[in-house]
Design an enzyme around this catalytic site. Structure first.
Site, PDB file in Angstrom:
ATOM      1  N   TYR A 106       7.837  -4.042   3.160  1.00 37.04           N
ATOM      2  CA  TYR A 106       6.447  -4.349   3.513  1.00 37.04           C
ATOM      3  C   TYR A 106       5.626  -4.629   2.254  1.00 37.04           C
ATOM      4  O   TYR A 106       4.891  -5.619   2.170  1.00 37.04           O
ATOM      5  CB  TYR A 106       5.859  -3.171   4.292  1.00 37.04           C
ATOM      6  CG  TYR A 106       4.497  -3.402   4.896  1.00 37.04           C
ATOM      7  CD1 TYR A 106       4.356  -3.956   6.165  1.00 37.04           C
ATOM      8  CD2 TYR A 106       3.325  -3.046   4.211  1.00 37.04           C
ATOM      9  CE1 TYR A 106       3.104  -4.145   6.740  1.00 37.04           C
ATOM     10  CE2 TYR A 106       2.077  -3.233   4.767  1.00 37.04           C
ATOM     11  CZ  TYR A 106       1.970  -3.785   6.039  1.00 37.04           C
ATOM     12  OH  TYR A 106       0.727  -3.969   6.595  1.00 37.04           O
ATOM     13  N   SER A 145      -2.800  -6.860   2.993  1.00 35.40           N
ATOM     14  CA  SER A 145      -2.928  -5.405   3.154  1.00 35.40           C
ATOM     15  C   SER A 145      -3.328  -4.816   1.806  1.00 35.40           C
ATOM     16  O   SER A 145      -3.124  -5.452   0.761  1.00 35.40           O
ATOM     17  CB  SER A 145      -1.577  -4.827   3.577  1.00 35.40           C
ATOM     18  OG  SER A 145      -1.574  -3.416   3.490  1.00 35.40           O
TER      19      SER A 145
END
Ligand code: NAD
Length: 257
Positions: A152, A139
Protein backbone atom coordinates in the site's frame (compact mmCIF):
# COMPACT_ATOMS: atom_id res chain seq x y z
CA UNK A 1 -21.75 20.33 -18.76
CA UNK A 2 -18.72 18.50 -17.39
CA UNK A 3 -18.27 14.73 -17.24
CA UNK A 4 -16.52 13.06 -14.30
CA UNK A 5 -15.26 9.48 -14.10
CA UNK A 6 -14.67 8.25 -10.55
CA UNK A 7 -13.04 4.83 -10.12
CA UNK A 8 -14.02 2.77 -7.08
CA UNK A 9 -17.13 4.85 -6.44
CA UNK A 10 -19.55 2.22 -5.13
CA UNK A 11 -18.33 2.78 -1.55
CA UNK A 12 -16.59 5.14 0.86
CA UNK A 13 -14.58 8.10 -0.43
CA UNK A 14 -15.26 7.40 -4.12
CA UNK A 15 -19.00 7.28 -3.53
CA UNK A 16 -18.85 10.61 -1.68
CA UNK A 17 -16.83 12.15 -4.54
CA UNK A 18 -19.26 10.81 -7.17
CA UNK A 19 -22.18 12.10 -5.09
CA UNK A 20 -20.60 15.56 -4.85
CA UNK A 21 -19.93 15.75 -8.61
CA UNK A 22 -23.49 14.59 -9.36
CA UNK A 23 -24.67 17.39 -7.07
CA UNK A 24 -22.83 19.96 -9.20
CA UNK A 25 -24.86 18.85 -12.21
CA UNK A 26 -22.02 16.96 -13.90
CA UNK A 27 -22.45 13.71 -15.78
CA UNK A 28 -20.87 11.02 -13.64
CA UNK A 29 -19.53 7.58 -14.52
CA UNK A 30 -19.40 5.43 -11.41
CA UNK A 31 -17.33 2.28 -11.16
CA UNK A 32 -16.44 -0.33 -8.60
CA UNK A 33 -17.41 -3.67 -7.16
CA UNK A 34 -20.96 -4.29 -5.98
CA UNK A 35 -24.11 -6.27 -6.60
CA UNK A 36 -26.61 -5.24 -9.27
CA UNK A 37 -29.17 -3.97 -6.71
CA UNK A 38 -26.58 -1.85 -4.89
CA UNK A 39 -25.25 -0.37 -8.14
CA UNK A 40 -28.81 0.34 -9.32
CA UNK A 41 -29.64 2.08 -6.03
CA UNK A 42 -26.54 4.29 -6.22
CA UNK A 43 -27.05 5.15 -9.90
CA UNK A 44 -30.69 6.02 -9.27
CA UNK A 45 -29.94 8.10 -6.15
CA UNK A 46 -27.12 10.08 -7.79
CA UNK A 47 -29.18 10.69 -10.95
CA UNK A 48 -31.64 12.69 -8.89
CA UNK A 49 -29.06 15.09 -7.46
CA UNK A 50 -28.26 17.36 -10.41
CA UNK A 51 -28.94 17.87 -14.07
CA UNK A 52 -26.37 15.34 -15.27
CA UNK A 53 -26.69 11.71 -16.25
CA UNK A 54 -25.20 9.00 -14.04
CA UNK A 55 -24.07 5.67 -15.51
CA UNK A 56 -22.16 2.69 -14.16
CA UNK A 57 -19.21 0.90 -15.76
CA UNK A 58 -17.97 -2.34 -14.15
CA UNK A 59 -14.28 -2.15 -15.19
CA UNK A 60 -12.04 -4.19 -12.92
CA UNK A 61 -9.06 -1.99 -12.02
CA UNK A 62 -6.69 -4.96 -12.35
CA UNK A 63 -7.57 -5.28 -16.07
CA UNK A 64 -6.04 -2.72 -18.46
CA UNK A 65 -8.42 -3.55 -21.34
CA UNK A 66 -11.47 -3.00 -19.13
CA UNK A 67 -9.98 0.27 -17.85
CA UNK A 68 -9.46 1.49 -21.43
CA UNK A 69 -13.08 0.56 -22.13
CA UNK A 70 -14.23 2.58 -19.10
CA UNK A 71 -12.68 5.76 -20.51
CA UNK A 72 -13.76 5.01 -24.10
CA UNK A 73 -17.33 4.29 -23.01
CA UNK A 74 -17.50 7.49 -20.95
CA UNK A 75 -16.19 9.54 -23.90
CA UNK A 76 -18.62 7.86 -26.32
CA UNK A 77 -21.60 8.42 -24.00
CA UNK A 78 -20.86 12.03 -23.04
CA UNK A 79 -18.45 13.33 -25.68
CA UNK A 80 -15.57 13.86 -23.23
CA UNK A 81 -14.02 12.97 -19.91
CA UNK A 82 -13.26 16.31 -18.28
CA UNK A 83 -12.59 15.17 -14.73
CA UNK A 84 -10.89 11.89 -13.88
CA UNK A 85 -10.75 10.79 -10.24
CA UNK A 86 -8.51 7.79 -9.61
CA UNK A 87 -9.83 6.51 -6.31
CA UNK A 88 -10.16 2.69 -6.36
CA UNK A 89 -7.97 1.11 -3.75
CA UNK A 90 -7.54 -1.84 -1.42
CA UNK A 91 -5.41 -2.59 1.63
CA UNK A 92 -3.62 -5.63 3.05
CA UNK A 93 -1.77 -5.60 6.37
CA UNK A 94 0.96 -8.20 6.86
CA UNK A 95 4.66 -8.33 7.62
CA UNK A 96 6.86 -8.28 4.55
CA UNK A 97 8.16 -11.85 4.74
CA UNK A 98 4.58 -13.21 4.92
CA UNK A 99 3.06 -10.73 2.47
CA UNK A 100 1.32 -12.81 -0.23
CA UNK A 101 2.86 -12.21 -3.66
CA UNK A 102 -0.57 -12.11 -5.30
CA UNK A 103 -1.72 -9.41 -2.78
CA UNK A 104 1.34 -7.33 -3.67
CA UNK A 105 0.51 -7.62 -7.38
CA UNK A 106 -3.17 -6.83 -6.79
CA UNK A 107 -2.45 -3.74 -4.68
CA UNK A 108 0.11 -2.38 -7.16
CA UNK A 109 -2.39 -3.01 -9.99
CA UNK A 110 -5.42 -1.40 -8.31
CA UNK A 111 -3.77 1.36 -6.24
CA UNK A 112 -1.13 2.42 -8.79
CA UNK A 113 -1.16 0.92 -12.29
CA UNK A 114 -4.90 1.46 -12.84
CA UNK A 115 -4.23 5.23 -12.68
CA UNK A 116 -1.59 4.94 -15.41
CA UNK A 117 -4.17 3.15 -17.57
CA UNK A 118 -7.00 5.65 -16.96
CA UNK A 119 -4.73 8.68 -17.38
CA UNK A 120 -3.13 7.54 -20.64
CA UNK A 121 -6.59 6.85 -22.06
CA UNK A 122 -8.13 10.14 -20.88
CA UNK A 123 -5.33 12.60 -21.70
CA UNK A 124 -5.65 12.82 -25.54
CA UNK A 125 -9.23 14.16 -25.39
CA UNK A 126 -8.35 16.54 -22.54
CA UNK A 127 -5.47 17.88 -24.65
CA UNK A 128 -7.79 18.31 -27.63
CA UNK A 129 -10.20 20.28 -25.45
CA UNK A 130 -7.48 22.26 -23.67
CA UNK A 131 -9.06 21.52 -20.29
CA UNK A 132 -8.89 18.66 -17.85
CA UNK A 133 -8.66 17.74 -14.20
CA UNK A 134 -7.00 14.59 -12.88
CA UNK A 135 -7.33 13.93 -9.17
CA UNK A 136 -5.58 10.95 -7.61
CA UNK A 137 -6.80 9.82 -4.20
CA UNK A 138 -3.47 8.92 -2.62
CA UNK A 139 -3.06 8.85 1.16
CA UNK A 140 -0.96 10.10 4.06
CA UNK A 141 0.79 6.83 3.19
CA UNK A 142 1.88 8.48 -0.06
CA UNK A 143 4.06 10.74 2.09
CA UNK A 144 5.02 8.67 5.12
CA UNK A 145 5.01 4.97 5.96
CA UNK A 146 3.56 2.60 8.55
CA UNK A 147 4.82 -0.93 9.18
CA UNK A 148 3.07 -3.97 7.67
CA UNK A 149 1.63 -1.99 4.75
CA UNK A 150 4.50 -2.41 2.27
CA UNK A 151 2.44 -2.78 -0.90
CA UNK A 152 0.00 0.00 0.00
CA UNK A 153 2.75 2.46 0.99
CA UNK A 154 4.78 1.60 -2.13
CA UNK A 155 1.75 2.07 -4.40
CA UNK A 156 0.74 5.33 -2.72
CA UNK A 157 4.28 6.74 -2.95
CA UNK A 158 4.20 5.67 -6.60
CA UNK A 159 1.00 7.56 -7.31
CA UNK A 160 2.63 10.71 -5.91
CA UNK A 161 5.42 10.35 -8.48
CA UNK A 162 2.96 9.65 -11.30
CA UNK A 163 0.97 12.75 -10.28
CA UNK A 164 4.02 15.00 -10.55
CA UNK A 165 5.38 13.51 -13.80
CA UNK A 166 2.07 13.77 -15.68
CA UNK A 167 1.40 17.25 -14.27
CA UNK A 168 4.64 18.48 -15.85
CA UNK A 169 3.82 16.86 -19.20
CA UNK A 170 0.44 18.59 -19.53
CA UNK A 171 0.96 21.79 -17.49
CA UNK A 172 0.70 24.09 -20.52
CA UNK A 173 -2.47 22.47 -21.88
CA UNK A 174 -5.09 23.49 -19.32
CA UNK A 175 -4.88 20.16 -17.52
CA UNK A 176 -4.03 19.87 -13.83
CA UNK A 177 -2.95 16.70 -12.05
CA UNK A 178 -3.02 16.54 -8.27
CA UNK A 179 -3.28 14.12 -5.37
CA UNK A 180 -5.39 14.21 -2.25
CA UNK A 181 -3.74 12.64 0.80
CA UNK A 182 -6.31 11.73 3.46
CA UNK A 183 -5.42 10.42 6.88
CA UNK A 184 -7.79 7.88 8.45
CA UNK A 185 -11.32 8.07 7.05
CA UNK A 186 -13.92 5.74 8.58
CA UNK A 187 -14.94 3.81 5.45
CA UNK A 188 -15.50 0.05 4.91
CA UNK A 189 -11.77 -0.22 3.97
CA UNK A 190 -10.83 0.96 7.47
CA UNK A 191 -13.72 -0.66 9.37
CA UNK A 192 -12.66 -4.07 8.04
CA UNK A 193 -9.25 -3.66 9.73
CA UNK A 194 -10.66 -2.92 13.21
CA UNK A 195 -11.71 -6.42 14.45
CA UNK A 196 -8.56 -8.02 13.00
CA UNK A 197 -6.30 -5.44 14.62
CA UNK A 198 -8.16 -5.80 17.96
CA UNK A 199 -7.65 -9.55 17.88
CA UNK A 200 -4.01 -9.31 16.78
CA UNK A 201 -3.10 -6.84 19.53
CA UNK A 202 -5.43 -8.18 22.26
CA UNK A 203 -7.17 -4.82 22.71
CA UNK A 204 -10.74 -3.58 22.27
CA UNK A 205 -12.11 -2.18 19.02
CA UNK A 206 -12.42 1.25 20.70
CA UNK A 207 -8.73 1.06 21.61
CA UNK A 208 -7.86 0.21 17.99
CA UNK A 209 -9.54 3.45 16.92
CA UNK A 210 -8.00 5.66 19.63
CA UNK A 211 -4.60 4.07 20.26
CA UNK A 212 -3.69 2.65 16.86
CA UNK A 213 -5.53 4.47 14.08
CA UNK A 214 -5.79 7.94 15.58
CA UNK A 215 -2.47 7.70 17.40
CA UNK A 216 -0.73 9.71 14.70
CA UNK A 217 -3.73 11.89 13.75
CA UNK A 218 -3.37 14.86 16.14
CA UNK A 219 -6.99 16.01 15.78
CA UNK A 220 -7.99 12.58 17.23
CA UNK A 221 -10.87 12.52 14.81
CA UNK A 222 -11.49 10.54 11.65
CA UNK A 223 -11.65 12.57 8.44
CA UNK A 224 -15.11 12.47 6.83
CA UNK A 225 -15.69 11.33 3.26
CA UNK A 226 -17.44 14.64 2.60
CA UNK A 227 -14.27 16.60 3.44
CA UNK A 228 -12.38 14.60 0.82
CA UNK A 229 -15.20 15.09 -1.71
CA UNK A 230 -15.29 18.87 -1.19
CA UNK A 231 -11.52 19.02 -1.80
CA UNK A 232 -11.99 17.12 -5.07
CA UNK A 233 -14.69 19.60 -6.12
CA UNK A 234 -12.31 22.48 -5.34
CA UNK A 235 -9.46 20.92 -7.36
CA UNK A 236 -11.83 20.40 -10.29
CA UNK A 237 -12.87 24.05 -10.33
CA UNK A 238 -11.39 26.99 -12.19
CA UNK A 239 -10.13 28.53 -8.91
CA UNK A 240 -7.61 25.65 -8.72
CA UNK A 241 -6.26 26.11 -12.26
CA UNK A 242 -2.75 26.98 -11.05
CA UNK A 243 -2.58 24.12 -8.58
CA UNK A 244 -0.85 21.21 -10.29
CA UNK A 245 1.73 18.55 -9.59
CA UNK A 246 1.10 18.71 -5.88
CA UNK A 247 -1.10 17.30 -3.13
CA UNK A 248 -3.55 18.46 -0.52
CA UNK A 249 -3.29 16.65 2.80
CA UNK A 250 -6.47 16.10 4.82
CA UNK A 251 -4.91 14.23 7.71
CA UNK A 252 -5.61 16.15 10.90
CA UNK A 253 -1.93 17.09 11.18
CA UNK A 254 -0.53 13.53 10.79
CA UNK A 255 2.22 14.38 8.31
CA UNK A 256 3.19 17.62 10.07
CA UNK A 257 4.94 15.49 12.70
P1 NAD B 1 -13.70 1.46 0.21
O1 NAD B 1 -13.33 0.03 0.43
O2 NAD B 1 -14.87 2.02 0.93
O3 NAD B 1 -13.90 1.74 -1.35
C1 NAD B 1 -13.01 1.23 -2.32
C2 NAD B 1 -13.67 1.27 -3.68
O4 NAD B 1 -12.77 0.68 -4.63
C3 NAD B 1 -14.97 0.46 -3.72
O5 NAD B 1 -15.91 1.09 -4.56
C4 NAD B 1 -14.51 -0.85 -4.38
O6 NAD B 1 -15.54 -1.54 -5.06
C5 NAD B 1 -13.47 -0.31 -5.35
N1 NAD B 1 -12.60 -1.37 -5.84
C6 NAD B 1 -11.84 -2.25 -5.13
N2 NAD B 1 -11.23 -3.11 -5.95
C7 NAD B 1 -11.59 -2.76 -7.22
C8 NAD B 1 -11.28 -3.27 -8.51
N3 NAD B 1 -10.48 -4.33 -8.68
N4 NAD B 1 -11.83 -2.66 -9.57
C9 NAD B 1 -12.66 -1.59 -9.44
N5 NAD B 1 -12.98 -1.07 -8.24
C10 NAD B 1 -12.45 -1.66 -7.15
O7 NAD B 1 -12.37 2.29 0.55
P2 NAD B 1 -12.10 3.85 0.77
O8 NAD B 1 -11.54 3.99 2.14
O9 NAD B 1 -13.23 4.69 0.34
O10 NAD B 1 -10.85 4.04 -0.22
C11 NAD B 1 -10.91 4.81 -1.40
C12 NAD B 1 -9.52 5.34 -1.71
O11 NAD B 1 -9.11 6.20 -0.65
C13 NAD B 1 -8.45 4.24 -1.81
O12 NAD B 1 -7.55 4.53 -2.86
C14 NAD B 1 -7.76 4.32 -0.47
O13 NAD B 1 -6.45 3.85 -0.53
C15 NAD B 1 -7.83 5.82 -0.22
N6 NAD B 1 -7.65 6.22 1.17
C16 NAD B 1 -8.48 5.76 2.14
C17 NAD B 1 -8.27 6.17 3.45
C18 NAD B 1 -9.14 5.71 4.58
O14 NAD B 1 -8.75 5.92 5.74
N7 NAD B 1 -10.29 5.13 4.33
C19 NAD B 1 -7.19 7.02 3.76
C20 NAD B 1 -6.37 7.46 2.73
C21 NAD B 1 -6.61 7.06 1.44
Amino acid sequence: MKTAVVTGSTSGIGLAIATAFAGTGANVVINGLGGAAEVEEITHRLSGLGGGKVVYHPADMTRPAEIADLIATAAAEFGSVDILVNNAGIQHVEKIEDFPVEKWDQIIAINLSSSFHTIRAAIPAMKAKGWGRIINVASAHGLVASPFKSAYVAAKHGIMGLTKAVALEVADQGITVNAICPGYVLTPLVEKQIPDTARARGITEAQVKSDVMLKFQPTKEFVSVEEVAETAIFLAGDAARSITGTHISIDGGWTAQ
